[in-house]
Motif scaffolding. Structure first.
Motif, PDB file in Angstrom:
ATOM      1  N   PRO A  24      39.421 -35.487  23.664  1.00 21.56           N
ATOM      2  CA  PRO A  24      39.615 -37.043  22.909  1.00 21.56           C
ATOM      3  C   PRO A  24      40.400 -38.021  23.653  1.00 21.56           C
ATOM      4  CG  PRO A  24      41.151 -35.422  22.040  1.00 21.56           C
ATOM      5  CD  PRO A  24      40.295 -34.675  23.374  1.00 21.56           C
ATOM      6  N   PRO A  25      39.400 -39.271  23.761  1.00 23.31           N
ATOM      7  CA  PRO A  25      40.150 -40.396  24.267  1.00 23.31           C
ATOM      8  C   PRO A  25      41.207 -41.155  23.435  1.00 23.31           C
ATOM      9  CG  PRO A  25      38.156 -41.042  23.522  1.00 23.31           C
ATOM     10  CD  PRO A  25      38.204 -39.608  23.356  1.00 23.31           C
ATOM     11  N   PRO A  26      41.843 -42.187  24.029  1.00 21.82           N
ATOM     12  CA  PRO A  26      42.576 -43.030  23.073  1.00 21.82           C
ATOM     13  C   PRO A  26      41.658 -43.479  22.137  1.00 21.82           C
ATOM     14  CG  PRO A  26      43.363 -43.402  25.264  1.00 21.82           C
ATOM     15  CD  PRO A  26      41.957 -42.494  25.238  1.00 21.82           C
ATOM     16  N   THR A  27      41.976 -43.603  20.757  1.00 23.69           N
ATOM     17  CA  THR A  27      41.103 -44.091  19.620  1.00 23.69           C
ATOM     18  C   THR A  27      41.147 -45.581  19.475  1.00 23.69           C
ATOM     19  OG1 THR A  27      42.832 -43.522  18.082  1.00 23.69           O
ATOM     20  CG2 THR A  27      41.224 -41.608  18.512  1.00 23.69           C
ATOM     21  N   ARG A  28      40.363 -46.101  19.000  1.00 26.36           N
ATOM     22  CA  ARG A  28      40.099 -47.527  18.565  1.00 26.36           C
ATOM     23  C   ARG A  28      40.230 -47.658  17.268  1.00 26.36           C
ATOM     24  NH1 ARG A  28      34.767 -51.528  18.962  1.00 26.36           N
ATOM     25  NH2 ARG A  28      35.794 -53.380  17.917  1.00 26.36           N
ATOM     26  N   PRO A  29      41.279 -48.223  16.555  1.00 26.81           N
ATOM     27  CA  PRO A  29      41.145 -48.357  14.938  1.00 26.81           C
ATOM     28  C   PRO A  29      39.968 -48.827  14.420  1.00 26.81           C
ATOM     29  CG  PRO A  29      43.305 -49.195  15.921  1.00 26.81           C
ATOM     30  CD  PRO A  29      42.320 -48.995  17.074  1.00 26.81           C
ATOM     31  N   LEU A  30      39.484 -48.151  13.281  1.00 23.11           N
ATOM     32  CA  LEU A  30      38.392 -48.604  12.578  1.00 23.11           C
ATOM     33  C   LEU A  30      38.741 -49.838  12.022  1.00 23.11           C
ATOM     34  CD1 LEU A  30      36.788 -45.431  11.333  1.00 23.11           C
ATOM     35  CD2 LEU A  30      36.232 -46.608  13.248  1.00 23.11           C
TER      36      LEU A  30
ATOM     37  N   PRO B 222      38.528 -57.615  18.552  1.00 19.27           N
ATOM     38  CA  PRO B 222      39.049 -57.026  19.606  1.00 19.27           C
ATOM     39  C   PRO B 222      39.561 -55.667  19.741  1.00 19.27           C
ATOM     40  CG  PRO B 222      40.130 -59.331  19.352  1.00 19.27           C
ATOM     41  CD  PRO B 222      39.217 -58.743  18.004  1.00 19.27           C
ATOM     42  N   THR B 223      39.721 -54.964  20.845  1.00 19.50           N
ATOM     43  CA  THR B 223      39.860 -53.570  21.043  1.00 19.50           C
ATOM     44  C   THR B 223      41.469 -53.554  21.133  1.00 19.50           C
ATOM     45  OG1 THR B 223      39.933 -53.494  23.105  1.00 19.50           O
ATOM     46  CG2 THR B 223      37.737 -52.874  22.141  1.00 19.50           C
ATOM     47  N   PRO B 224      42.197 -52.688  21.032  1.00 16.04           N
ATOM     48  CA  PRO B 224      43.649 -52.486  21.037  1.00 16.04           C
ATOM     49  C   PRO B 224      43.975 -52.991  22.604  1.00 16.04           C
ATOM     50  CG  PRO B 224      43.113 -50.518  19.747  1.00 16.04           C
ATOM     51  CD  PRO B 224      41.699 -51.359  20.370  1.00 16.04           C
ATOM     52  N   GLU B 225      43.334 -52.339  23.663  1.00 19.14           N
ATOM     53  CA  GLU B 225      43.578 -52.804  25.121  1.00 19.14           C
ATOM     54  C   GLU B 225      43.398 -54.491  25.192  1.00 19.14           C
ATOM     55  OE1 GLU B 225      41.259 -50.618  23.862  1.00 19.14           O
ATOM     56  OE2 GLU B 225      42.198 -48.793  24.790  1.00 19.14           O
ATOM     57  N   GLN B 226      42.341 -55.159  24.512  1.00 23.12           N
ATOM     58  CA  GLN B 226      42.278 -56.426  24.697  1.00 23.12           C
ATOM     59  C   GLN B 226      43.454 -57.210  23.812  1.00 23.12           C
ATOM     60  OE1 GLN B 226      38.242 -56.809  22.684  1.00 23.12           O
ATOM     61  NE2 GLN B 226      37.377 -56.105  24.718  1.00 23.12           N
ATOM     62  N   HIS B 227      43.716 -56.709  22.764  1.00 22.18           N
ATOM     63  CA  HIS B 227      45.176 -56.989  22.023  1.00 22.18           C
ATOM     64  C   HIS B 227      46.325 -57.136  22.738  1.00 22.18           C
ATOM     65  CE1 HIS B 227      43.915 -58.205  18.040  1.00 22.18           C
ATOM     66  NE2 HIS B 227      43.256 -57.294  17.572  1.00 22.18           N
TER      67      HIS B 227
END
Length: 310
Positions: free
Chosen positions: A303-309, A173-178
């Motif tokens: 730069p957009p908000p990053t998704r943690p690797l 899941p992405t941070p937004e989905q979390h």
């Protein structure tokens, strides 16, 4: 060296029939691109069936070719080949069905039907991976030709397993989905292709990979599909050997296959080319975030908000 023939490859008719079916589906998908102007997540809706059908056609032919280099068919090899075909068919039926419905086939959990289909795809791919693992084990237990050919095929199959497994990173899941889950909301999607940007933005031509951020499909592609260039490369070396006596020497073919035409043969020689493919896949996986930053820098995109690797 055992030479694959149409007769030996016909021992795996299920893989051959599946590959031809995927070729036919690729033609249908190409027509769909021309006559259906629908767009899904920023890409033509029939692009995904086209890419998957071409990819699986090559995958099926590659496995049939590899298995044909064994001394003879076996029940285990036949079972594994048929399992690959059955699970890949399940995936393609769902992908085409969702395309007709105008729904995403991956990550979509918006409705009970979409959620069930996505979970079914995940289960079928897990079984396909196990069947491919069985094939790889069979290849490691059999002499497939000279030393260069044998080890190139064996390690190529192992790299394909890694490439398949890398696809699992997309399910995180992405941070937004979390955040949605933490708030008690049900996300409409779980997982994503892109890193650092949402899915559905500008994409590269033909591949459909993100043009403004990292994309997890790139290491998946490199790891899985580098294997499919191997048969053509091997056939090229063997064809040249008929004209160039120097290439008939097993040691020279080993060095050519490894990419070292002017060095002495070593025990590691035949493995060098496959190691480079594995290293490339790992490097692409590790650099996908840097790839996103490079594209943003050169294009002037903020730069957009990053998704943690993961």
């Amino acid at each position: 060296m055992p030479e694959p023939t149409s007769m030996s490859m016909s021992n795996y008719r299920s893989l051959l029939a599946f590959s031809w079916a995927m070729v036919a589906l690729a033609v249908v998908s190409a027509v769909g691109l021309l006559v259906d102007d629908r767009v899904l997540l920023g890409a033509p809706i029939w692009l995904k069936p086209l890419k998957f059908s071409v990819s699986l056609a090559a995958y099926g032919l590659t496995l049939a070719w590899m298995l044909s280099r064994r001394s003879g068919p076996s029940r285990t090899a036949t079972w594994a080949a048929r399992t690959v075909v059955a699970t890949a068919l399940i995936e393609m039926v769902i992908i085409v069905g969702q395309t007709v419905r105008g729904r995403p086939s991956h990550f979509d959990v918006a409705t009970p039907l979409d959620r069930t289909l996505f979970r079914t795809m995940g289960g079928s791919i897990a079984v396909l991976w196990i069947a491919t693992l069985v094939i790889a084990i069979l290849l490691f237990r059999t002499q497939l030709g000279d030393r260069a050919t044998t080890w190139a095929i064996r390690l190529g199959a192992a790299i394909a397993l890694v490439g398949l497994a890398l696809g699992g990173l997309m399910l995180l899941p992405t941070p937004e989905q979390h955040a949605q889950q933490a708030a008690g909301l049900l996300p409409t999607a779980i997982g994503a292709h892109s890193v650092g940007v949402p899915d559905g933005g500008p994409t590269l031509p033909l591949t459909g990979w993100s043009a403004t951020g990292g994309d997890l499909r790139i290491p998946h592609f490199v790891g899985m599909h580098a294997l499919q260039a191997l048969p053509l490369f091997l056939y090229g070396i063997e064809a040249l050997a008929r004209r160039r006596p120097r290439l008939r020497d097993e040691r020279v073919r080993s060095l050519r296959l490894a990419g070292f035409p002017r060095c002495r043969l070593s025990r590691r020689g035949a493995c060098g080319g496959r190691r480079r493919c594995a290293g490339l896949s790992a490097a692409v996986t590790g650099l996908r975030g840097r790839y996103a930053r490079l594209l943003r820098f050169t294009s002037g995109i903020p730069p957009p908000p990053t998704r943690p690797l993961p």
